[in-house]
Design a protein around this motif. Structure first.
Motif, PDB file in Angstrom:
ATOM      1  N   MET A   1      62.262 140.260 -49.771  1.00 40.47           N
ATOM      2  CA  MET A   1      62.545 139.263 -50.787  1.00 40.47           C
ATOM      3  C   MET A   1      64.047 139.105 -50.990  1.00 40.47           C
ATOM      4  SD  MET A   1      61.139 137.143 -52.779  1.00 40.47           S
ATOM      5  CE  MET A   1      61.102 136.351 -54.337  1.00 40.47           C
ATOM      6  N   SER A   2      64.788 140.176 -50.858  1.00 39.38           N
ATOM      7  CA  SER A   2      66.231 140.127 -51.068  1.00 39.38           C
ATOM      8  C   SER A   2      66.909 139.185 -50.077  1.00 39.38           C
ATOM      9  CB  SER A   2      66.831 141.525 -50.963  1.00 39.38           C
ATOM     10  OG  SER A   2      68.224 141.461 -51.114  1.00 39.38           O
ATOM     11  N   LEU A   3      66.468 139.181 -48.825  1.00 37.78           N
ATOM     12  CA  LEU A   3      67.059 138.297 -47.822  1.00 37.78           C
ATOM     13  C   LEU A   3      66.873 136.836 -48.216  1.00 37.78           C
ATOM     14  CD1 LEU A   3      68.501 137.861 -45.156  1.00 37.78           C
ATOM     15  CD2 LEU A   3      66.268 138.008 -44.012  1.00 37.78           C
ATOM     16  N   GLU A   4      65.684 136.497 -48.689  1.00 39.91           N
ATOM     17  CA  GLU A   4      65.426 135.119 -49.109  1.00 39.91           C
ATOM     18  C   GLU A   4      66.323 134.724 -50.281  1.00 39.91           C
ATOM     19  OE1 GLU A   4      62.964 137.349 -48.588  1.00 39.91           O
ATOM     20  OE2 GLU A   4      61.981 136.516 -46.829  1.00 39.91           O
ATOM     21  N   LEU A   5      66.528 135.648 -51.214  1.00 35.96           N
ATOM     22  CA  LEU A   5      67.415 135.357 -52.350  1.00 35.96           C
ATOM     23  C   LEU A   5      68.858 135.183 -51.886  1.00 35.96           C
ATOM     24  CD1 LEU A   5      66.000 137.787 -55.077  1.00 35.96           C
ATOM     25  CD2 LEU A   5      65.733 135.292 -54.938  1.00 35.96           C
ATOM     26  N   ASP A   6      69.287 136.015 -50.943  1.00 38.24           N
ATOM     27  CA  ASP A   6      70.633 135.877 -50.401  1.00 38.24           C
ATOM     28  C   ASP A   6      70.812 134.519 -49.723  1.00 38.24           C
ATOM     29  OD1 ASP A   6      71.494 138.370 -51.272  1.00 38.24           O
ATOM     30  OD2 ASP A   6      71.044 139.366 -49.365  1.00 38.24           O
ATOM     31  N   ILE A   7      69.814 134.111 -48.944  1.00 33.29           N
ATOM     32  CA  ILE A   7      69.879 132.828 -48.255  1.00 33.29           C
ATOM     33  C   ILE A   7      69.957 131.685 -49.263  1.00 33.29           C
ATOM     34  CG2 ILE A   7      68.565 131.229 -46.800  1.00 33.29           C
ATOM     35  CD1 ILE A   7      67.542 133.759 -45.287  1.00 33.29           C
ATOM     36  N   MET A   8      69.139 131.750 -50.298  1.00 34.69           N
ATOM     37  CA  MET A   8      69.162 130.704 -51.317  1.00 34.69           C
ATOM     38  C   MET A   8      70.496 130.697 -52.068  1.00 34.69           C
ATOM     39  SD  MET A   8      66.535 129.056 -50.705  1.00 34.69           S
ATOM     40  CE  MET A   8      66.783 127.866 -51.995  1.00 34.69           C
ATOM     41  N   GLU A   9      71.094 131.872 -52.242  1.00 36.79           N
ATOM     42  CA  GLU A   9      72.403 131.942 -52.895  1.00 36.79           C
ATOM     43  C   GLU A   9      73.469 131.248 -52.040  1.00 36.79           C
ATOM     44  OE1 GLU A   9      75.379 135.175 -54.990  1.00 36.79           O
ATOM     45  OE2 GLU A   9      73.428 135.846 -54.257  1.00 36.79           O
ATOM     46  N   ILE A  10      73.398 131.417 -50.737  1.00 33.55           N
ATOM     47  CA  ILE A  10      74.335 130.720 -49.857  1.00 33.55           C
ATOM     48  C   ILE A  10      74.151 129.213 -49.987  1.00 33.55           C
ATOM     49  CG2 ILE A  10      74.946 130.244 -47.445  1.00 33.55           C
ATOM     50  CD1 ILE A  10      74.243 133.195 -46.833  1.00 33.55           C
ATOM     51  N   ILE A  11      72.915 128.756 -49.914  1.00 35.13           N
ATOM     52  CA  ILE A  11      72.631 127.320 -49.993  1.00 35.13           C
ATOM     53  C   ILE A  11      73.099 126.747 -51.327  1.00 35.13           C
ATOM     54  CG2 ILE A  11      70.776 125.596 -50.124  1.00 35.13           C
ATOM     55  CD1 ILE A  11      69.253 127.380 -48.063  1.00 35.13           C
ATOM     56  N   LYS A  56      78.314 139.771 -46.430  1.00 33.05           N
ATOM     57  CA  LYS A  56      77.410 140.905 -46.649  1.00 33.05           C
ATOM     58  C   LYS A  56      76.319 140.939 -45.584  1.00 33.05           C
ATOM     59  CE  LYS A  56      73.900 140.948 -49.621  1.00 33.05           C
ATOM     60  NZ  LYS A  56      73.111 140.912 -50.855  1.00 33.05           N
ATOM     61  N   LEU A  57      75.727 139.783 -45.302  1.00 37.11           N
ATOM     62  CA  LEU A  57      74.657 139.720 -44.310  1.00 37.11           C
ATOM     63  C   LEU A  57      75.167 140.033 -42.909  1.00 37.11           C
ATOM     64  CD1 LEU A  57      72.650 136.611 -45.571  1.00 37.11           C
ATOM     65  CD2 LEU A  57      72.103 139.037 -45.882  1.00 37.11           C
ATOM     66  N   ILE A  58      76.371 139.558 -42.593  1.00 36.82           N
ATOM     67  CA  ILE A  58      76.957 139.868 -41.289  1.00 36.82           C
ATOM     68  C   ILE A  58      77.163 141.377 -41.165  1.00 36.82           C
ATOM     69  CG2 ILE A  58      79.060 139.654 -39.892  1.00 36.82           C
ATOM     70  CD1 ILE A  58      79.218 136.724 -40.948  1.00 36.82           C
ATOM     71  N   GLY A  59      77.622 142.003 -42.234  1.00 40.38           N
ATOM     72  CA  GLY A  59      77.814 143.458 -42.226  1.00 40.38           C
ATOM     73  C   GLY A  59      76.515 144.214 -42.027  1.00 40.38           C
ATOM     74  N   GLY A  63      75.841 142.616 -35.802  1.00 40.21           N
ATOM     75  CA  GLY A  63      75.769 142.017 -34.473  1.00 40.21           C
ATOM     76  C   GLY A  63      74.632 142.530 -33.619  1.00 40.21           C
ATOM     77  N   GLU A  64      73.654 143.167 -34.249  1.00 43.23           N
ATOM     78  CA  GLU A  64      72.551 143.776 -33.502  1.00 43.23           C
ATOM     79  C   GLU A  64      71.209 143.097 -33.735  1.00 43.23           C
ATOM     80  OE1 GLU A  64      72.522 147.966 -34.289  1.00 43.23           O
ATOM     81  OE2 GLU A  64      74.603 148.220 -33.656  1.00 43.23           O
ATOM     82  N   GLY A  65      71.216 141.960 -34.413  1.00 48.41           N
ATOM     83  CA  GLY A  65      69.968 141.245 -34.643  1.00 48.41           C
ATOM     84  C   GLY A  65      69.061 141.887 -35.666  1.00 48.41           C
ATOM     85  N   LYS A  66      69.632 142.643 -36.601  1.00 46.15           N
ATOM     86  CA  LYS A  66      68.829 143.308 -37.635  1.00 46.15           C
ATOM     87  C   LYS A  66      68.277 142.313 -38.652  1.00 46.15           C
ATOM     88  CE  LYS A  66      71.503 147.556 -37.310  1.00 46.15           C
ATOM     89  NZ  LYS A  66      72.449 148.455 -37.991  1.00 46.15           N
ATOM     90  N   ILE A  67      68.947 141.180 -38.797  1.00 47.38           N
ATOM     91  CA  ILE A  67      68.485 140.152 -39.732  1.00 47.38           C
ATOM     92  C   ILE A  67      67.846 139.036 -38.907  1.00 47.38           C
ATOM     93  CG2 ILE A  67      69.209 138.395 -41.391  1.00 47.38           C
ATOM     94  CD1 ILE A  67      71.297 140.318 -42.400  1.00 47.38           C
TER      95      ILE A  67
END
Length: 102
Positions: A1-11, A56-59, A63-67
């Motif tokens: 759920m946190s990833l979705e919130l981060d994405i929406m925060e970017i948008i 934050k997401l890049i960190g 660069g390993e495709g974790k996200i």
């Protein structure tokens, strides 16, 4: 759920940044320099918030495709990059209005 919130925060923040930059241009056309500068500040602040989440997401990804790269993630990146480009161009346009360089 946190990833979705981060994405929406970017948008959300990227959209706010672009909207405030457009508002700054609107004020510049009218010679309303204090309002223009205030809108530019709000635009810069919103862009900084969006960029902080992106960083934050890049960190996390390292660069390993974790996200996972989903369509909504691509959409968020598109919003951010469009807002950043709009900001750069709008700042240049405002300088033309500010200095009446025709």
């Amino acid at each position: 759920m946190s990833l979705e919130l981060d994405i929406m925060e970017i948008i959300t923040n990227a959209g706010e940044s672009k909207s405030e930059a457009m508002m700054a241009l609107h004020h510049a056309k009218r010679g309303e320099w204090d309002l223009c500068d205030d809108a530019l500040t709000r635009s810069r602040d919103a862009a900084s918030r969006a960029h902080a989440v992106q960083t934050k997401l890049i960190g996390i990804d390292e660069g390993e495709g974790k996200i996972p790269v989903t369509l909504v993630m691509v959409h968020a990146q598109d919003h951010l990059m469009t807002a950043m480009l709009a900001n750069e161009l709008i700042k240049e346009m405002i300088e033309v209005y500010r200095h009446k360089v025709y």
